[in-house]
Scaffold this motif. Structure first.
Motif, mmCIF file in Angstrom:
data_model
loop_
_atom_site.group_PDB
_atom_site.id
_atom_site.type_symbol
_atom_site.label_atom_id
_atom_site.label_comp_id
_atom_site.label_asym_id
_atom_site.label_seq_id
_atom_site.Cartn_x
_atom_site.Cartn_y
_atom_site.Cartn_z
ATOM 1 N N SER A 51 -32.972 -15.794 -5.640
ATOM 2 C CA SER A 51 -32.200 -14.554 -5.659
ATOM 3 C C SER A 51 -33.126 -13.388 -5.946
ATOM 4 C CB SER A 51 -31.102 -14.612 -6.727
ATOM 5 O OG SER A 51 -30.093 -15.531 -6.385
ATOM 6 N N ALA A 52 -32.752 -12.239 -5.405
ATOM 7 C CA ALA A 52 -33.475 -11.002 -5.706
ATOM 8 C C ALA A 52 -32.860 -10.372 -6.944
ATOM 9 C CB ALA A 52 -33.396 -10.051 -4.523
ATOM 10 N N LEU A 53 -33.691 -9.854 -7.834
ATOM 11 C CA LEU A 53 -33.207 -9.235 -9.060
ATOM 12 C C LEU A 53 -34.190 -8.197 -9.544
ATOM 13 C CD1 LEU A 53 -34.088 -11.406 -12.115
ATOM 14 C CD2 LEU A 53 -34.440 -12.307 -9.819
ATOM 15 N N VAL A 54 -33.757 -7.427 -10.525
ATOM 16 C CA VAL A 54 -34.606 -6.412 -11.139
ATOM 17 C C VAL A 54 -34.643 -6.675 -12.639
ATOM 18 C CG1 VAL A 54 -34.936 -3.957 -11.612
ATOM 19 C CG2 VAL A 54 -34.082 -4.697 -9.372
ATOM 20 N N LEU A 55 -35.846 -6.755 -13.182
ATOM 21 C CA LEU A 55 -36.028 -6.866 -14.624
ATOM 22 C C LEU A 55 -36.800 -5.645 -15.103
ATOM 23 C CD1 LEU A 55 -37.046 -10.620 -15.136
ATOM 24 C CD2 LEU A 55 -34.789 -9.577 -15.462
ATOM 25 N N HIS A 56 -36.309 -5.032 -16.167
ATOM 26 C CA HIS A 56 -36.993 -3.890 -16.772
ATOM 27 C C HIS A 56 -37.811 -4.421 -17.953
ATOM 28 C CE1 HIS A 56 -34.481 -1.008 -14.490
ATOM 29 N NE2 HIS A 56 -33.552 -1.935 -14.625
ATOM 30 N N CYS A 97 -42.105 -18.006 -28.076
ATOM 31 C CA CYS A 97 -41.796 -17.253 -26.854
ATOM 32 C C CYS A 97 -40.830 -16.100 -27.111
ATOM 33 C CB CYS A 97 -41.178 -18.195 -25.821
ATOM 34 S SG CYS A 97 -39.536 -18.810 -26.308
ATOM 35 N N THR A 98 -40.584 -15.757 -28.365
ATOM 36 C CA THR A 98 -39.588 -14.751 -28.694
ATOM 37 C C THR A 98 -39.912 -13.388 -28.091
ATOM 38 O OG1 THR A 98 -39.140 -15.863 -30.797
ATOM 39 C CG2 THR A 98 -38.334 -13.609 -30.564
ATOM 40 N N VAL A 99 -38.926 -12.792 -27.442
ATOM 41 C CA VAL A 99 -39.011 -11.428 -26.921
ATOM 42 C C VAL A 99 -37.731 -10.710 -27.323
ATOM 43 C CG1 VAL A 99 -40.479 -12.091 -24.983
ATOM 44 C CG2 VAL A 99 -37.985 -12.045 -24.692
ATOM 45 N N LEU A 100 -37.655 -9.436 -26.982
ATOM 46 C CA LEU A 100 -36.451 -8.656 -27.256
ATOM 47 C C LEU A 100 -35.730 -8.385 -25.941
ATOM 48 C CD1 LEU A 100 -38.118 -6.143 -29.718
ATOM 49 C CD2 LEU A 100 -36.587 -8.009 -30.355
ATOM 50 N N VAL A 101 -34.461 -8.737 -25.883
ATOM 51 C CA VAL A 101 -33.634 -8.475 -24.706
ATOM 52 C C VAL A 101 -32.533 -7.514 -25.120
ATOM 53 C CG1 VAL A 101 -32.179 -9.476 -22.908
ATOM 54 C CG2 VAL A 101 -34.132 -10.773 -23.797
ATOM 55 N N GLU A 102 -32.579 -6.320 -24.550
ATOM 56 C CA GLU A 102 -31.659 -5.255 -24.953
ATOM 57 C C GLU A 102 -31.712 -5.043 -26.469
ATOM 58 O OE1 GLU A 102 -30.198 -3.338 -22.876
ATOM 59 O OE2 GLU A 102 -30.502 -4.464 -21.020
ATOM 60 N N GLY A 103 -32.908 -5.166 -27.033
ATOM 61 C CA GLY A 103 -33.112 -4.911 -28.451
ATOM 62 C C GLY A 103 -32.845 -6.076 -29.364
ATOM 63 N N ARG A 104 -32.338 -7.193 -28.828
ATOM 64 C CA ARG A 104 -32.044 -8.363 -29.647
ATOM 65 C C ARG A 104 -33.056 -9.460 -29.350
ATOM 66 N NH1 ARG A 104 -29.288 -5.964 -33.483
ATOM 67 N NH2 ARG A 104 -27.337 -5.007 -32.749
ATOM 68 N N ARG A 105 -33.510 -10.144 -30.373
ATOM 69 C CA ARG A 105 -34.512 -11.188 -30.166
ATOM 70 C C ARG A 105 -33.905 -12.405 -29.480
ATOM 71 N NH1 ARG A 105 -35.246 -13.844 -36.138
ATOM 72 N NH2 ARG A 105 -33.196 -13.347 -36.967
ATOM 73 N N VAL A 114 -32.534 -15.128 -13.532
ATOM 74 C CA VAL A 114 -31.471 -14.582 -12.683
ATOM 75 C C VAL A 114 -30.267 -14.137 -13.505
ATOM 76 C CG1 VAL A 114 -32.122 -15.832 -10.599
ATOM 77 C CG2 VAL A 114 -30.597 -16.922 -12.264
ATOM 78 N N ALA A 115 -30.133 -14.682 -14.708
ATOM 79 C CA ALA A 115 -29.018 -14.294 -15.569
ATOM 80 C C ALA A 115 -29.304 -13.000 -16.326
ATOM 81 C CB ALA A 115 -28.703 -15.402 -16.570
ATOM 82 N N GLN A 116 -30.529 -12.485 -16.210
ATOM 83 C CA GLN A 116 -30.923 -11.259 -16.919
ATOM 84 C C GLN A 116 -31.096 -10.082 -15.965
ATOM 85 O OE1 GLN A 116 -30.755 -11.713 -20.167
ATOM 86 N NE2 GLN A 116 -30.406 -13.873 -19.693
ATOM 87 N N ASP A 117 -30.572 -10.178 -14.774
ATOM 88 C CA ASP A 117 -30.714 -9.122 -13.771
ATOM 89 C C ASP A 117 -30.259 -7.776 -14.339
ATOM 90 O OD1 ASP A 117 -31.061 -7.747 -11.409
ATOM 91 O OD2 ASP A 117 -29.217 -8.491 -10.482
ATOM 92 N N GLY A 118 -31.146 -6.783 -14.258
ATOM 93 C CA GLY A 118 -30.828 -5.439 -14.712
ATOM 94 C C GLY A 118 -31.041 -5.202 -16.194
ATOM 95 N N ARG A 119 -31.414 -6.213 -16.940
ATOM 96 C CA ARG A 119 -31.557 -6.046 -18.384
ATOM 97 C C ARG A 119 -32.968 -5.582 -18.759
ATOM 98 N NH1 ARG A 119 -28.505 -10.518 -21.806
ATOM 99 N NH2 ARG A 119 -27.897 -8.654 -22.956
ATOM 100 N N HIS A 120 -33.071 -5.055 -19.982
ATOM 101 C CA HIS A 120 -34.333 -4.512 -20.484
ATOM 102 C C HIS A 120 -34.964 -5.496 -21.470
ATOM 103 C CE1 HIS A 120 -32.334 -0.969 -18.851
ATOM 104 N NE2 HIS A 120 -33.507 -0.372 -18.820
ATOM 105 N N ILE A 121 -36.199 -5.841 -21.210
ATOM 106 C CA ILE A 121 -36.924 -6.826 -22.009
ATOM 107 C C ILE A 121 -38.172 -6.169 -22.593
ATOM 108 C CG2 ILE A 121 -38.183 -9.020 -21.928
ATOM 109 C CD1 ILE A 121 -36.347 -9.799 -19.576
#
Length: 224
Positions: A51-56, A97-105, A114-121
């Protein structure tokens, strides 16, 4: 006349046995055998699995076409070259591997991209402000809260999440039951230990890690 050494239904028994074994005789007897479906159009088959997606990521938008099974961790490391987040256990148990997704770890090894399409990491590479380190990065250096450094990116990203969770009033297992509802949670040493317990350090730098997080929480007014 049937031979004396062969039962009258021997032919049926052989067919039934062949059917159970999945042989051609069993198929002729009426038993279907499962076979993998082979696509004559491999390119189309591959497209159906992507699938095509966008990750920020760290403020930059990336347009990607990814296999549905690709994790966020593999996108960061293998597709974007951001190797700060580490692959430790690959089962969401070590926190490397912890990162922040929409400000939450979050554990990026457990998240499908593909489940994070459009989200900010945000990764460890995105915490600094230009040449200026994030306060937690500075505190980890000052407190010598690392040894081999393998877990450190995940530790710092998790600590950023902890500070925000406490500021937003999210309780933990050790938060007193009579603590004010909705207000900031004071980050005691016990609170920090509990909230950071999902990030493992094989070098055993835990005391210094707690000190570093406590230093920053004190500066932000959420420590006690």
């Amino acid at each position: 006349m049937q031979p004396t050494n062969q039962p009258a239904d021997a032919g049926g028994a052989r067919a039934a046995g062949a059917a159970r074994a999945g042989t051609g005789a069993g198929t002729r007897a009426g038993t279907a055998t499962a076979r993998p479906v082979r696509s004559d159009r491999p390119a189309e088959a591959a497209a159906e699995q992507s699938s095509a997606l966008v990750l920020h990521v760290n403020g930059t938008a990336y347009e990607l076409t990814l296999d549905h099974r690709t994790t966020v961790l593999d996108v960061l490391r293998e597709h974007l070259g951001l190797t700060g987040a580490k692959k430790g256990c690959d089962h969401g148990q070590c926190g490397a591997c912890t990162v922040l997704v929409e400000g939450r770890r979050a554990n990026s090894c457990l998240m499908l991209a593909v489940a994070q399409d459009g989200r900010h990491i945000t990764t460890i590479e995105g915490l600094a402000d230009g040449e200026r380190l994030h306060p937690l990065q500075e505190a980890f250096v000052e407190r010598d809260a690392l040894q081999c450094g393998y877990c450190t990116p995940g530790q710092i990203c998790s600590a950023v999440g902890v500070l925000q969770e406490a500021a937003d009033g999210f309780p933990s297992h050790v938060t007193p039951a009579d603590a004010p509802q909705g207000g900031p949670v004071q980050l005691t040493v016990d609170e920090i230990r509990e909230r950071m317990s999902g990030n493992l350090c094989r070098c055993g730098a835990y005391p210094r890690i707690v000190e570093a997080v406590h230093d920053v929480s004190t500066d932000q007014g959420v420590a006690s």
